[in-house]
Design a protein around this motif. Structure first.
Motif, PDB file in Angstrom:
ATOM      1  N   SER A  14      19.137   2.735  -0.077  1.00 38.85           N
ATOM      2  CA  SER A  14      18.282   1.646   0.462  1.00 38.85           C
ATOM      3  C   SER A  14      17.435   2.220   1.360  1.00 38.85           C
ATOM      4  N   ASP A  15      17.794   3.204   2.268  1.00 42.69           N
ATOM      5  CA  ASP A  15      17.118   3.675   3.401  1.00 42.69           C
ATOM      6  C   ASP A  15      15.857   4.371   2.764  1.00 42.69           C
ATOM      7  N   GLU A  16      15.996   5.144   1.673  1.00 39.05           N
ATOM      8  CA  GLU A  16      15.175   5.853   0.984  1.00 39.05           C
ATOM      9  C   GLU A  16      14.185   4.932   0.571  1.00 39.05           C
ATOM     10  N   ARG A  17      14.671   3.821  -0.147  1.00 41.19           N
ATOM     11  CA  ARG A  17      14.116   2.989  -1.120  1.00 41.19           C
ATOM     12  C   ARG A  17      12.960   2.196  -0.035  1.00 41.19           C
ATOM     13  N   ARG A  18      13.731   1.768   1.034  1.00 41.31           N
ATOM     14  CA  ARG A  18      13.154   0.889   2.096  1.00 41.31           C
ATOM     15  C   ARG A  18      11.977   1.659   2.607  1.00 41.31           C
ATOM     16  N   ALA A  19      12.017   2.891   3.108  1.00 40.77           N
ATOM     17  CA  ALA A  19      10.751   3.755   3.209  1.00 40.77           C
ATOM     18  C   ALA A  19       9.688   3.912   2.405  1.00 40.77           C
ATOM     19  N   ALA A  20       9.900   4.074   0.988  1.00 38.64           N
ATOM     20  CA  ALA A  20       9.039   4.101   0.131  1.00 38.64           C
ATOM     21  C   ALA A  20       8.246   2.488   0.289  1.00 38.64           C
ATOM     22  N   LEU A  21       9.188   1.728  -0.061  1.00 37.21           N
ATOM     23  CA  LEU A  21       8.294   0.313   0.028  1.00 37.21           C
ATOM     24  C   LEU A  21       7.777  -0.188   1.156  1.00 37.21           C
ATOM     25  N   SER A  22       7.818   0.094   2.120  1.00 33.50           N
ATOM     26  CA  SER A  22       7.093   0.010   3.452  1.00 33.50           C
ATOM     27  C   SER A  22       5.751   0.822   3.265  1.00 33.50           C
ATOM     28  N   GLN A  23       5.815   1.806   2.678  1.00 37.92           N
ATOM     29  CA  GLN A  23       4.483   2.268   2.719  1.00 37.92           C
ATOM     30  C   GLN A  23       3.740   1.825   1.450  1.00 37.92           C
ATOM     31  N   SER A  24       4.375   1.266   0.459  1.00 42.15           N
ATOM     32  CA  SER A  24       3.628   0.524  -0.519  1.00 42.15           C
ATOM     33  C   SER A  24       3.428  -0.736   0.236  1.00 42.15           C
ATOM     34  N   TYR A  25       4.129  -1.301   0.952  1.00 44.89           N
ATOM     35  CA  TYR A  25       3.734  -2.609   1.425  1.00 44.89           C
ATOM     36  C   TYR A  25       2.159  -2.374   2.295  1.00 44.89           C
ATOM     37  N   THR A  26       2.358  -1.501   3.071  1.00 45.80           N
ATOM     38  CA  THR A  26       1.393  -1.539   4.083  1.00 45.80           C
ATOM     39  C   THR A  26       0.040  -1.145   3.314  1.00 45.80           C
ATOM     40  N   LYS A  27       0.078  -0.393   1.979  1.00 41.62           N
ATOM     41  CA  LYS A  27      -1.029  -0.201   1.455  1.00 41.62           C
ATOM     42  C   LYS A  27      -1.730  -1.566   0.609  1.00 41.62           C
ATOM     43  N   ALA A  28      -0.450  -2.182   0.151  1.00 37.35           N
ATOM     44  CA  ALA A  28      -0.800  -3.555  -0.664  1.00 37.35           C
ATOM     45  C   ALA A  28      -1.384  -4.444   0.268  1.00 37.35           C
ATOM     46  N   LEU A  29      -0.814  -4.539   1.541  1.00 39.09           N
ATOM     47  CA  LEU A  29      -1.379  -5.470   2.539  1.00 39.09           C
ATOM     48  C   LEU A  29      -2.701  -5.118   2.959  1.00 39.09           C
ATOM     49  N   ALA A  30      -3.113  -3.905   3.192  1.00 37.25           N
ATOM     50  CA  ALA A  30      -4.467  -3.495   3.442  1.00 37.25           C
ATOM     51  C   ALA A  30      -5.507  -3.790   2.075  1.00 37.25           C
ATOM     52  N   ARG A  31      -5.063  -3.659   1.258  1.00 41.23           N
ATOM     53  CA  ARG A  31      -5.936  -4.218   0.057  1.00 41.23           C
ATOM     54  C   ARG A  31      -6.144  -5.532   0.138  1.00 41.23           C
ATOM     55  N   ALA A  32      -4.979  -6.513   0.301  1.00 43.89           N
ATOM     56  CA  ALA A  32      -5.092  -7.843  -0.120  1.00 43.89           C
ATOM     57  C   ALA A  32      -6.015  -8.319   1.158  1.00 43.89           C
ATOM     58  N   GLN A  33      -6.077  -7.785   2.409  1.00 46.83           N
ATOM     59  CA  GLN A  33      -6.665  -8.039   3.614  1.00 46.83           C
ATOM     60  C   GLN A  33      -8.177  -8.103   3.290  1.00 46.83           C
ATOM     61  N   LYS A  34      -8.283  -6.480   2.563  1.00 47.07           N
ATOM     62  CA  LYS A  34      -9.747  -6.358   2.314  1.00 47.07           C
ATOM     63  C   LYS A  34     -10.205  -7.184   1.357  1.00 47.07           C
ATOM     64  N   LEU A  35      -9.563  -7.704   0.340  1.00 49.83           N
ATOM     65  CA  LEU A  35     -10.205  -8.576  -0.657  1.00 49.83           C
ATOM     66  C   LEU A  35     -10.312  -9.900  -0.138  1.00 49.83           C
ATOM     67  N   ALA A  36      -9.327 -10.480   0.763  1.00 44.82           N
ATOM     68  CA  ALA A  36      -9.548 -11.511   1.307  1.00 44.82           C
ATOM     69  C   ALA A  36     -10.666 -11.920   2.275  1.00 44.82           C
ATOM     70  N   LYS A  37     -11.123 -10.534   3.040  1.00 39.47           N
ATOM     71  CA  LYS A  37     -12.257 -10.743   3.634  1.00 39.47           C
ATOM     72  C   LYS A  37     -13.329 -10.669   2.986  1.00 39.47           C
ATOM     73  N   GLU A  38     -13.633  -9.946   2.169  1.00 41.53           N
ATOM     74  CA  GLU A  38     -14.573  -9.955   1.147  1.00 41.53           C
ATOM     75  C   GLU A  38     -15.033 -11.377   0.572  1.00 41.53           C
ATOM     76  N   LEU A  39     -13.905 -11.916   0.015  1.00 42.90           N
ATOM     77  CA  LEU A  39     -13.684 -13.220  -0.484  1.00 42.90           C
ATOM     78  C   LEU A  39     -14.411 -14.442   0.623  1.00 42.90           C
ATOM     79  N   SER A  40     -13.705 -14.294   1.648  1.00 45.58           N
ATOM     80  CA  SER A  40     -14.333 -14.908   3.059  1.00 45.58           C
ATOM     81  C   SER A  40     -15.642 -15.109   3.144  1.00 45.58           C
ATOM     82  N   GLN A  41     -16.393 -13.565   3.023  1.00 46.98           N
ATOM     83  CA  GLN A  41     -17.748 -13.377   3.332  1.00 46.98           C
ATOM     84  C   GLN A  41     -18.580 -14.086   2.284  1.00 46.98           C
TER      85      GLN A  41
END
Length: 561
Positions: free
Chosen positions: A341-368
């Motif tokens: 789990s510790d190894e998996r959690r670290a990998a998921l945390s990285q994936s979550y950070t990237k996915a969050l950044a992408r979602a925020q970027k698309l949300a900002k573009e949609l808002s504009q």
């Protein structure tokens, strides 16, 4: 556009065939005559939910058929997606049959699903019902208006895909979040369960085989006695007198003696010889089986213990050995997951950070994009409102940032300022029924301006309106209908006067049954209907003259526009 509508046995409509034209088609009639049923028929044939209660009393089915022509590229694309095609002349026939226990949908004569009808409906008609005015009071509806006006469906879909991916990663991360004590307890439990099953080492089919062996051990004495008796019958070892084998041998000798004189006995003698040999083999096989049968209380106890162990595993982990093994495999997967789990959690945390950044970027573009679409939307709707005698009304799109959600990071609401100098407020707080009707009409016209080949249907869009405003609505609908098709149900003579095709829906009683009929009105008949709307059942000469003047004025205004 909708060219022909055929209705059979739907509510109070026994049979009606309605021819429609390009341009402004108006339906009038007294309250309760069946105008709502007519709108329901169009909805039914295009996939709306139906009920067996719609079937006319005493009939077995209701049928609605709609014929469309001048199909848009969007309609053709939907047909192609689902494997359908228009007729050779470019028309499309859609049929919905309603029965007490089922409904049948057909497109071009071929069976279809309600899903297909709904997909087609989105490209064939734009239905504005009375409930749409109520929807305008809900801020949640305003967001969809802006997205539709700005053609932001693609951007929204991209964002939603990103948001769903983010949600899946978050769910997996949440599943991994447990304190160390809980983790240790879970590991201990899983290890115990896996160890118990692996130690027992159950094998599929083992339980059935053990049950059969138990039956043999439990009845070993009976089996041995029966096998011994069978051997004695074949060849007695303890009993007196000849056995079957000895008697067959004697029979063979007698047949051999007689066969010296009767050649025909040779074949029976050979068959009997084979039986003799078979009996000899059987005697030996029974002996082997008898030697194998040995009653052992210890073996029976061991077998019973094994079966009890398997039963206990099934009680804990599944109803069969196969389910127990499947439980063990799942437990091993979970244990491995927790250990890693510790190894998996670290990998998921990285994936979550990237996915969050992408979602925020698309949300900002949609808002504009929504902000730009909102400004253009306000300008277009206000232009429509000026035509509808609401020149002082000012619309504002209030857009506020909110946490990421399924629809983006925006909270959008339409605000209205009905008079100069007044601050904009929510529509539901200051707009009257008539104002809401005109605002909704303006919005609908704005949204449908670029939709070619779509039939616009307005069901009592003039609710709460009268006088000059009603006349403006009629003129606006007639203007919108130029080069396209508009269907409108109205109770106002000012609106009906602008019709290119005026259809009267009336209710009649014949032989104790009620029927709704649809009639085309032209000339004096149309003027008479307008007069009835103006003055009620007692049509006066003044009302008829007023109706004639109204028709003439409408024709002149339509020509000017």
């Amino acid at each position: 556009m909708l060219r022909n509508l055929y209705i059979e046995n739907l509510a109070v409509i026994s049979r009606a065939e309605i021819e429609l034209c390009e341009g402004f088609n108006v339906f009038t009639g007294e309250t309760g005559a069946g105008k709502t049923i007519l709108m329901g028929a169009i909805g039914a044939v295009l996939g709306s939910r139906t009920s067996r209660d719609l079937i006319r009393s005493g009939e077995q089915r209701a049928v609605v058929t709609a014929l469309f022509d001048s199909l848009s590229p969007q309609t053709l694309a939907v047909l192609d997606e689902f494997g359908y095609a228009p007729e050779e002349d470019g028309t499309l026939l859609v049929t919905r049959t309603i029965r007490p226990d089922s409904t049948d949908c057909r497109v071009g004569g071929r069976p279809a699903t309600v899903t297909v009808l709904k997909a087609l409906a989105a490209t064939l008609v734009d239905l504005h019902g009375q409930h749409d005015n109520t929807r305008l009071l809900s801020p949640e509806y305003h967001l969809s208006l802006i997205d539709r006006f700005g053609a932001l469906g693609g951007q929204l879909a991209d964002y939603q895909e990103s948001y769903r991916a983010l949600g899946k990663i978050k769910e997996e991360l949440d599943a991994l979040e447990m304190d160390e004590g809980e983790k240790a307890r879970r590991i201990d439990l899983l290890e115990y369960q896996i160890g118990e099953i692996e130690k027992a080492a159950p094998v599929p089919g083992e339980e059935e085989e053990l049950s059969e062996r138990r039956e043999v051990l439990r009845n070993a004495e009976k089996i041995a006695a029966s096998l011994g008796a069978a051997r004695e019958l074949i060849s007695p070892e303890y009993a007196e007198g000849p056995g079957l084998q000895e008697q067959l041998g004697a029979l063979l000798e007698e047949l051999g003696a007689a066969g010296q004189y009767l050649p025909g006995l040779q074949e029976p003698a050979e068959r009997l010889q084979e039986v003799y040999y078979e009996l000899q083999e059987l005697h030996g096989e029974l002996g082997s089986e008898l030697e194998a049968v040995e009653f052992s209380p210890r073996a029976l106890d061991e077998l019973e213990a094994r079966l009890d162990l398997l039963h206990g595993l099934k009680v804990k982990y599944g109803g069969s050995v196969e389910e127990v093994l499947a439980f063990c495999a799942r437990a091993q997967e979970e244990l491995d997951s927790i250990v890693r789990s510790d190894e998996r959690r670290a990998a998921l945390s990285q994936s979550y950070t990237k996915a969050l950044a992408r979602a925020q970027k698309l949300a900002k573009e949609l808002s504009q994009a929504r902000a730009a679409a909102g400004k253009a939307f306000v300008v277009a709707v206000e232009e429509q409102l000026r035509f509808l005698d609401m020149p002082s009304v000012r619309l504002t799109v209030s857009q506020e940032e909110r946490p990421l959600g399924p629809m983006g990071a925006d909270s959008i609401e339409l605000l209205i300022s009905p008079n100069p100098g007044e601050p904009p407020k929510p529509v539901q707080k200051i707009a009257s029924g008539g104002e809401i009707s005109r605002i909704m009409l303006s919005i609908k016209n704005t949204l449908s301006a670029g939709e070619e080949g779509v039939t616009s249907i307005f069901d009592e869009v003039d609710a709460g309106v009268s006088g000059r405003a009603a006349d403006k609505i009629g003129l606006k609908l007639a203007a919108v209908a130029k080069g396209r098709q508009v269907l409108c149900v109205t109770h106002l003579a000012q609106v009906a006067a602008y019709a290119d095709r005026h259809l009267l829906i009336r209710k009649e009683t014949e032989d104790g049954r009620t029927f709704t009929k649809v009639a085309l009105l032209e000339g004096e008949a149309q003027a008479g209907e307008l007069a009835r709307i103006i003055s009620g059942d007692a049509v006066t000469g003044a009302a008829r003259q007023n109706a004639q003047e109204m028709l003439c004025a409408a024709r002149e205004k339509k020509a000017e526009n």
